[in-house]
Scaffold this motif. Sequence first.
Motif, PDB file in Angstrom:
ATOM      1  N   ALA A   1       0.815  -1.209   0.000  1.00  0.00           N
ATOM      2  CA  ALA A   1       0.000   0.000   0.000  1.00  0.00           C
ATOM      3  C   ALA A   1       0.851   1.262   0.000  1.00  0.00           C
ATOM      4  N   ASP A   2       1.988   1.225   0.713  1.00  0.00           N
ATOM      5  CA  ASP A   2       2.837   2.409   0.796  1.00  0.00           C
ATOM      6  C   ASP A   2       3.534   2.721  -0.525  1.00  0.00           C
ATOM      7  N   LEU A   3       3.612   1.734  -1.428  1.00  0.00           N
ATOM      8  CA  LEU A   3       4.288   1.945  -2.704  1.00  0.00           C
ATOM      9  C   LEU A   3       3.318   2.059  -3.879  1.00  0.00           C
ATOM     10  N   GLN A   4       2.025   1.988  -3.615  1.00  0.00           N
ATOM     11  CA  GLN A   4       1.097   1.950  -4.740  1.00  0.00           C
ATOM     12  C   GLN A   4       1.203   3.214  -5.600  1.00  0.00           C
ATOM     13  N   SER A   5       1.382   4.373  -4.971  1.00  0.00           N
ATOM     14  CA  SER A   5       1.491   5.608  -5.746  1.00  0.00           C
ATOM     15  C   SER A   5       2.708   5.568  -6.658  1.00  0.00           C
ATOM     16  N   ALA A   6       3.865   5.231  -6.106  1.00  0.00           N
ATOM     17  CA  ALA A   6       5.093   5.169  -6.911  1.00  0.00           C
ATOM     18  C   ALA A   6       4.974   4.130  -8.014  1.00  0.00           C
ATOM     19  N   ILE A   7       4.339   2.998  -7.712  1.00  0.00           N
ATOM     20  CA  ILE A   7       4.199   1.932  -8.715  1.00  0.00           C
ATOM     21  C   ILE A   7       3.256   2.360  -9.836  1.00  0.00           C
ATOM     22  N   TYR A   8       2.128   2.965  -9.505  1.00  0.00           N
ATOM     23  CA  TYR A   8       1.194   3.411 -10.548  1.00  0.00           C
ATOM     24  C   TYR A   8       1.859   4.462 -11.443  1.00  0.00           C
ATOM     25  N   ILE A   9       2.485   5.463 -10.827  1.00  0.00           N
ATOM     26  CA  ILE A   9       3.105   6.540 -11.600  1.00  0.00           C
ATOM     27  C   ILE A   9       4.214   5.998 -12.491  1.00  0.00           C
ATOM     28  N   THR A  10       5.102   5.195 -11.924  1.00  0.00           N
ATOM     29  CA  THR A  10       6.236   4.689 -12.687  1.00  0.00           C
ATOM     30  C   THR A  10       5.779   3.766 -13.816  1.00  0.00           C
ATOM     31  N   SER A  11       4.798   2.926 -13.546  1.00  0.00           N
ATOM     32  CA  SER A  11       4.323   1.988 -14.569  1.00  0.00           C
ATOM     33  C   SER A  11       3.636   2.707 -15.718  1.00  0.00           C
ATOM     34  N   VAL A  12       2.856   3.727 -15.426  1.00  0.00           N
ATOM     35  CA  VAL A  12       2.213   4.499 -16.492  1.00  0.00           C
ATOM     36  C   VAL A  12       3.255   5.297 -17.276  1.00  0.00           C
ATOM     37  N   ARG A  13       4.203   5.905 -16.555  1.00  0.00           N
ATOM     38  CA  ARG A  13       5.233   6.722 -17.214  1.00  0.00           C
ATOM     39  C   ARG A  13       6.118   5.887 -18.133  1.00  0.00           C
TER      40      ARG A  13
END
Length: 894
Positions: free
Chosen positions: A721-733
Amino acid sequence: MSSDAQVDYRLPTDVKPTHYDLVVRTDLKQSKFDGVVKIHLDVLKKTSRIVFNVNELKLDKVHLYSDAFLSSPLTPSSTEFDKTMERSTLHFDVPLVAGSKAQLQIAFEGELTDAMMAYYKSAGGEDKSDAYALTQFEPTAARRAFPCWDEPLLKATFAITLISRADTVNLSNMSVASESAYEPGSTDKTDGVVSWLAERLSKLAVDGTSGSDKWKTTRFETSPPMSTYLVAWANGKFAHLESSYVSPLSGKTRPLRIYATHDIIHQAQFALDIKRKVLPLYEKVFDIEYPLPKLDTLVAHDYDAGAMENWGLITGRTAAFLLDPKSTNLAAKKTVASSQSHEVAHMWFGDITTMAWWDNLYLNEGEIFPEWKLDSAFISGFLSYAMDLDAKLSSHPIEVECPDAEMVNQIFDALSYNKAASVLRMLSNYVGEERFLKGVSTYLKKHLFANSVTKDLWEGIGAATGINIPKMMDNWVKAVGYPVVKVTETKDGIHIRQDRFLETGPAKPEDNETLWTIPLALLTTKANGETVLQSEIVLDEREKTIPLDVTRPFKLNAGTVSFYRVLYTPERLLKIAKEAAKTPSPFSVEDRMGLVYDAMALSKAGYSEVSSALALVDILRDEQEHLVWNSIRSNLGLLRSVWYEYPDITASLSQFIRELFGPIVRRLGYEYTDDEPSATRELRTLAISAAATAGEPSVVKELTGRFAHYMKTGDDSKIPADLQSAIYITSVREGGRAEWEAVKEIAKKPKNPSAGTDAIIGLGFSLDLAQETFDFMLTEARAQNMFYFFIGLSQNSKTRRFLVKAFKDNFAALEKRLEGNFSMQILVKYTFEVLTTDKDYDDVVAFFKEKDTSRYDMALKQSLDSIASRSAWIKRSTTDVQQWFETRKGSGKI
């Protein structure tokens, strides 16, 4: 402002409301409501007219009763409505006599819209079929739900009766006094149900609803005196969780509930637990028992603000109150704890005693979660944001004139909230927390169920401390801006001088007239390394000299508790930085955070060089505290944001960020455990996010690999949960349409609110699909979530110019959709404040030149100030930044 001008926007004072008997019938199927209100009035002056607030309502059956005459009720001889001022004027042939009492009875009808203001409609459930209605009146929307005197000063008691379908739940500020089946045709006036409503209910079949629908009447207890913006009610098929707390002052047990629709109620337990824990704490701090018989919270799917302190019925958006402890990140947990604690504090400040600018007793939930270091986090979460905004020429004082409803809406910003909290934190530190809270308690007790002005609070704290509080505090509250204190060293001490700080550089004489009384909080060190805090020293003149051994380490604004910046010489800043980097250090976490924020802000304003701030960060590279790292990350991110169209500088900054945060990632890894300290968890999250943003290859590979596993299997166990933001942003980018579509599905059906907001922001990081992201927002997203899309598209430097064009192309649609609420000013801010050139400035001015900007004029001016300051910063400091990185390369540091 003259008294004539005040009369223009304030209601006449010839009558004053004392009590409202309010009946509201809600028809969720037809998206309508109607009702009747009987307003009890004290006639203060002889008058033949009655003026009150109303807007967007159809009025009927207007009658005036008076104890001055016993004849039949009066009806108005004529009625006027002022759309601009949102008020109605009733004229009567017979005047009301001064000193008499009267009752004004009015029937009304309105529409339940999706405007997220007044009495409006929302919906839960997978297909949004679970419709319900709730109120949001702050600051001036009560008049859209019932005729009233809609000003905070005009407090009255309220007896509310709600009529609804029998299978729904009715909520209001007070406890339920009685509930019974409604029989069409009944005119039980003890319940306030008048014949007009009975007639309407008996005609339901004619109106297009089923004549067999069963209805009920819910009558609530009469409230204490309160302002109209705090009145609240709701109707829907709500579920609830229940708890209680025991008052430490009286021993009474009070019920506590949190309500939501059935599909989300399971995520509300944490917010309920927070409420149960903070209520007894606040009672002890204020030495005043919570005065109402219950305290409910209602979670809404569609909500314009974050949350609202309606007395006895707190309301707010899902992100403010919902989380699943097993799958929610720590940042979201802090948000819920802060939101619930914040609104509960308002039950005293704002509700018992209504004070226009008070907010946030600087996070008293620190007593519940000491490991979160909330007083330290205050610096990055509140203080620095307020200082950034207050450094603009377009800033405003904490106390500001509000000549109309548009202005009232706009002052709900970081100055009214964060600066107010910051200067109170400063005062508390100066006088001592115990004496400060004793003064606050004295103030509250003296103004129970009443209104107050700032000097009333100052009197309470002054009585508890013996200090002339108005002399010290008035300019902090009534004047715009704040000071920078320049430190010049002599052989015998330091010479200090205060001037107004502006982000565009040294203030002109006409902008530099205010002298603040500044608690300096001077920290010095003895030869044995022991620190000494001199908290009593103040600077209340332009300049003064303080005797000091400058061969020993020293620092002004110890603990970063006061609302000012400190300008040292580059040599002294270097010395302080080296002391700050020591273990142990004489300078606290708060000191180190303040050093970073000050250094960057001073370089932005041209008081010092950016290279000086970068050198400070370089010295702090072995820092252990995540809060200091957070200040470093945000300030380096600011530089990347400002120089986003300078590839050489952004590349150098990215390399520097990778160099700083990469080792932390390698040390802490990617796995979270339940028993690790929250500080470790937060530092890991911060380091991974910073390194990913800067393009650290190993981190990017790890995060995109985890999302690829989710896309392939549907298993999200590798996405903490703590990494979901970084994972979503990085994966889309880093990815393509497949990744964007996968994140879009999460945004549409998130497992919890934080996952939904993180996914929405993540969608903005695809340049190729920016238009589809924007179209998705316009066609499918809830209005309350639009600003999250803007955050993503604004944070992504590659889509900023797309966002500007999309905003302009869709301006009419955006303005229409967000008519009347807070969100338009937020969209203006995120779209334009990140731009950086003189041409950008001119283009923005030209675009808005012929438009009515009254609803967001302040946000627009602040955004223009931001563009101007960024442009000036680039012109002044580009060479300095380039040379600093070139020097580092030459020395082999990169």
